[in-house]
Motif scaffolding. Sequence first.
Motif, PDB file in Angstrom:
ATOM      1  N   SER A 168     -12.674  65.980   5.608  1.00  0.00           N
ATOM      2  CA  SER A 168     -13.479  65.212   4.728  1.00  0.00           C
ATOM      3  C   SER A 168     -13.359  64.943   3.908  1.00  0.00           C
ATOM      4  CB  SER A 168     -14.289  67.024   4.048  1.00  0.00           C
ATOM      5  OG  SER A 168     -14.466  67.953   5.354  1.00  0.00           O
ATOM      6  N   LEU A 169     -12.797  64.602   2.846  1.00  0.00           N
ATOM      7  CA  LEU A 169     -13.074  63.548   1.748  1.00  0.00           C
ATOM      8  C   LEU A 169     -11.809  62.529   1.764  1.00  0.00           C
ATOM      9  CD1 LEU A 169     -12.283  66.437  -1.236  1.00  0.00           C
ATOM     10  CD2 LEU A 169     -14.085  65.508  -0.729  1.00  0.00           C
ATOM     11  N   PRO A 170     -12.437  61.472   0.924  1.00  0.00           N
ATOM     12  CA  PRO A 170     -11.060  59.845   1.347  1.00  0.00           C
ATOM     13  C   PRO A 170     -10.615  60.013   0.464  1.00  0.00           C
ATOM     14  CG  PRO A 170     -13.540  59.932  -0.334  1.00  0.00           C
ATOM     15  CD  PRO A 170     -14.033  61.197   0.116  1.00  0.00           C
ATOM     16  N   ALA A 171      -9.307  59.902   0.035  1.00  0.00           N
ATOM     17  CA  ALA A 171      -7.974  58.931   0.529  1.00  0.00           C
ATOM     18  C   ALA A 171      -7.607  59.742  -1.335  1.00  0.00           C
ATOM     19  CB  ALA A 171      -6.939  58.521   1.205  1.00  0.00           C
ATOM     20  N   TRP A 172      -8.562  58.529  -1.723  1.00  0.00           N
ATOM     21  CA  TRP A 172      -8.424  58.681  -3.197  1.00  0.00           C
ATOM     22  C   TRP A 172      -9.741  59.650  -3.751  1.00  0.00           C
ATOM     23  CZ3 TRP A 172     -13.299  58.305  -6.157  1.00  0.00           C
ATOM     24  CH2 TRP A 172     -14.612  58.612  -5.683  1.00  0.00           C
ATOM     25  N   MET A 173      -9.882  60.759  -3.163  1.00  0.00           N
ATOM     26  CA  MET A 173     -10.774  61.806  -4.022  1.00  0.00           C
ATOM     27  C   MET A 173      -9.318  63.372  -3.701  1.00  0.00           C
ATOM     28  SD  MET A 173     -14.697  61.619  -2.838  1.00  0.00           S
ATOM     29  CE  MET A 173     -15.085  62.713  -4.374  1.00  0.00           C
ATOM     30  N   LEU A 174      -8.379  63.181  -3.085  1.00  0.00           N
ATOM     31  CA  LEU A 174      -7.620  63.794  -2.900  1.00  0.00           C
ATOM     32  C   LEU A 174      -6.638  64.306  -4.155  1.00  0.00           C
ATOM     33  CD1 LEU A 174      -6.426  63.817   0.311  1.00  0.00           C
ATOM     34  CD2 LEU A 174      -8.183  64.880  -0.301  1.00  0.00           C
TER      35      LEU A 174
END
Length: 226
Positions: A134-140
């Motif tokens: 659900s989240l973009p990779a940079w927010m993980l």
Amino acid sequence: MADKSDKPEKAKKEQKQEAPAAEAAPAQKKGGKKEKATKPAEGAEAQHGKKQPKIKKAEEKAKDEIKYIVRIANTDLDGTSTVQYALTGIKGIGLRVSKVIARKAGVDPNAIMGYLSAEQVDRIKNVVDNIDTSLPAWMLNRRSDIYTGENRHLLGTDLILGVKEDINLMKKIRCYKGIRHERGQKVRGQRTRSTGRTGATVGVIRKKEAPAAAAAGAGEKKEEKK
């Protein structure tokens, strides 16, 4: 003469008849306005042509239907706060991530958590369960995992265990950060001259005690010379 005496008696009788009729008539306010009709009592049938008082049924239902605790991701969330702030109660979710989750689920971030329907809560749960996609990779918060190499987002107890494993790994490989963790000292380059003192202090003498200690030391030296 009899006719003249009969006239005043007739006038008195007419006045007496008009007086009770005037008392029975409804009182009117100044300006010719009639008094407002009183509201019917509770349970009484509505009269035709008269407006009935509005009962705020929606508000009463809303007060009864609020859920003070909403459980998502094995965490009890506050139902009286908004969605974007209630989701921050889950460890690993901040304010920015909570807004993204609410929008992905099609829920207003400013809505009260306890007033959401069961369907809306289920949609939020599905987004949280599949948060990696659900989240973009940079927010993980777990990018390029050491063991799997995948991008992940850890929540709750998984996040706590992941941090502990990382610290144990640094201790095993004897890197600088691992040694600092072992000693209980600061790890991220903070100064330790005036703060971060964990053990017993050594070499610190108060100003008042310094002259007394110097005099005692001089007396001991004189005795040794003798």
